[in-house]
Design a protein around this motif. Structure first.
Motif, PDB file in Angstrom:
ATOM      1  N   LEU A 165       0.787  -1.137   0.037  1.00  0.00           N
ATOM      2  CA  LEU A 165       0.093  -0.042  -0.059  1.00  0.00           C
ATOM      3  C   LEU A 165       0.831   1.214  -0.028  1.00  0.00           C
ATOM      4  O   LEU A 165       0.655   2.343  -0.926  1.00  0.00           O
ATOM      5  N   LEU A 214      -7.162  -3.308   4.844  1.00  0.00           N
ATOM      6  CA  LEU A 214      -6.047  -2.507   4.867  1.00  0.00           C
ATOM      7  C   LEU A 214      -5.087  -2.990   6.078  1.00  0.00           C
ATOM      8  O   LEU A 214      -5.591  -3.655   6.968  1.00  0.00           O
ATOM      9  N   THR A 220     -11.705  -1.949   2.461  1.00  0.00           N
ATOM     10  CA  THR A 220     -12.124  -0.810   1.228  1.00  0.00           C
ATOM     11  C   THR A 220     -13.668  -1.132   0.941  1.00  0.00           C
ATOM     12  O   THR A 220     -13.935  -2.376   0.628  1.00  0.00           O
TER      13      THR A 220
END
Length: 483
Positions: free
Chosen positions: A14, A51, A91
């Motif tokens: 990420l 995440l 997400t």
């Protein structure tokens, strides 16, 4: 149905995608949130991705845990993330987007929101033939579940001629291409199911999926790299486990992108291997303007791997509500049963006219292609003259350009500014999930030349009005409704 699972994204992965958040204006946490939001709306970070933990991402980015926690909170508040028990922060995409209204019936309005041609010259003659044949049908009850046999045979013959051998029992006649797609969604999609969609894509497809309780999973489409979808579909499919995939391999709406023969083989193989049913919209497949036809997406696949939908609205006339779907006979019967429960039959007179038109479709298409080539070149020339800082695509087929707008001009503000001028536009955000593509505008080249010139002049006036406004007022707080 594949299990619904979240895919983890490591802190290092990420951080690489996010890049340098200190280059984004505003507080660092807000910049981080905006970068993650951009990744989600473009499909670079698939929805449903777990995440990384706040502490891990903070270490990878070289920032504080408070910054990451604040960014995650902002994503949740904006609808781009959700906290799930046992899964952490995952997400998501906001379920609401800009409205996309019906075409105007006001003859004084110039409609650049909808890609629709005037009626083909052959339409009237087809209805005259239909009226002559109608008395032979009136002794019966007037219903034709799944379609008149002669129309289904004509459609099957058309598929066979294009390289996809088809029997009439593999065809179901519907009230337009959108109706065919709706039948598939109603029959096969369950609440919570995921659907891979090209991004950007046709707003109607997004609306159908969301209305059924499904979740759109965006796979980016790049007009400058037509086979980008072939590379991203595998990643999105593996990470998100969609139930269906909605595709327009020929002149995708709105970008005009066309998958190559190799690209469509790669995408179809990926979906088939992962058990994803491809719903392929071919409504513009034969509107190729520069190059010749390519094999249908479903060619070489088992019939049950694909539902191909199409119709006459783009080639002949939007007022002729005749569409169809094509798949294997067993699934066609299941889809036909859904259609029968909802409306029992499509109008017989329309089906008789459609039979004549499908039989002479080559003649219709030859004329349409000549007109569309002329109008495409005219629109490109008018844009270069009136709006030289806009960057339109030059599609090899289809019905519209996809324009990148200059800085300071957003499609939502343009749509609002154009409406009082009598110009109907569809803002770019209507073609995306979340709130992407305000920096783009779809411009059909379907109006007659004189009306197209007038429309571009009004568009230039609207753009000038937007530029004169204060920057804080250019984007409406709520997306403008197209009416």
């Amino acid at each position: 149905m594949p299990p619904r699972t979240e895919q983890s994204t490591s802190a290092r992965e990420l951080a690489t995608l996010v890049g340098a958040v200190e280059d984004v204006p505003g507080p660092r946490y807000a910049g981080l949130a905006r970068r993650i939001q951009e990744l989600v709306t473009t499909g670079a970070l698939p929805t449903g991705s777990r995440l990384p933990a706040e502490r891990e991402l903070a270490a990878a980015l070289g920032t504080s845990r408070v910054t990451v926690a604040s960014a995650y909170r902002q994503l949740r508040e904006a609808g781009f993330a959700v906290t799930r028990h046992g899964s952490g922060t995952v997400t998501e995409l906001p379920s609401t987007g800009p409205a996309w209204g019906a075409p105007s019936t006001d003859p004084h309005v110039l409609d650049l929101a909808h890609a629709a041609l005037e009626a083909a010259p052959q339409l009237t003659g087809a209805y005259e033939q239909a009226l002559a044949r109608l008395p032979a049908c009136t002794d019966g009850h007037g219903y034709a579940p799944s379609g008149l046999p002669e129309l289904r045979a004509a459609i099957a013959d058309r598929f066979t001629t294009r390289g996809l051998p088809t029997d009439p029992d593999q065809v179901v006649v519907t009230a337009g291409t959108g109706d065919a797609t709706a039948v598939v969604v109603e029959t096969l999609l369950q609440p919570g199911d995921r659907v891979l969609v090209e991004h950007p894509t046709y707003p109607g497809a997004i609306g159908m999926v969301e209305a059924a309780g499904g979740r759109c999973i965006p796979a980016p489409v790049d007009p400058d790299d037509p086979d980008a979808l072939a590379r991203t579909a595998q990643l999105v499919t593996r990470q998100s486990s969609p139930r269906l995939a909605f595709l327009m391999p020929d002149f995708s709406n709105p970008t005009g992108t066309r998958l190559s023969a190799a690209g469509r083989r790669r995408v179809s193989a990926t979906l088939w291997q992962h058990g994803v049913l491809a719903v392929v919209d071919e409504v513009t497949a034969e509107l190729h303007l520069d190059d010749g036809p390519l094999p249908p997406f479903a060619a070489g696949l088992p019939d049950a791997a694909t539902v191909t939908v199409g119709g006459l609205s783009k080639a002949v006339w939007g007022g002729l509500r005749i569409g169809w779907l094509r798949t294997d006979a067993a699934l066609a019967a299941q889809l036909g049963a859904t259609l029968g429960r909802r409306q029992l039959s499509v109008g017989i007179l329309d089906q008789l006219a459609a039979t004549a038109l499908v039989r002479q479709l080559d003649e219709v298409l030859d004329q349409r292609r000549r007109a569309l080539r002329e109008r495409r070149e005219l629109l490109l020339a008018e844009l270069a003259r009136e709006l030289p800082d806009w960057v339109p695509t030059r599609p090899a087929g289809g019905l519209s350009l996809w324009c990148r707008l200059p800085p300071g001009v957003g499609s939502a503000a343009l749509t609002a500014a154009a409406a009082p001028l009598g110009l109907l536009l569809a803002e770019g955000r209507a073609f995306g999930t979340g709130h992407a593509f305000d920096d783009h505008l779809r411009l059909p080249f379907t109006l007659p030349p004189d009306r197209l010139r007038t429309a571009v002049g009004l568009l230039a006036q609207a753009a000038a009005a937007v530029r004169r406004r204060p920057a804080s007022s250019r984007l409406p707080a709520r997306p403008a409704t197209v009416v």
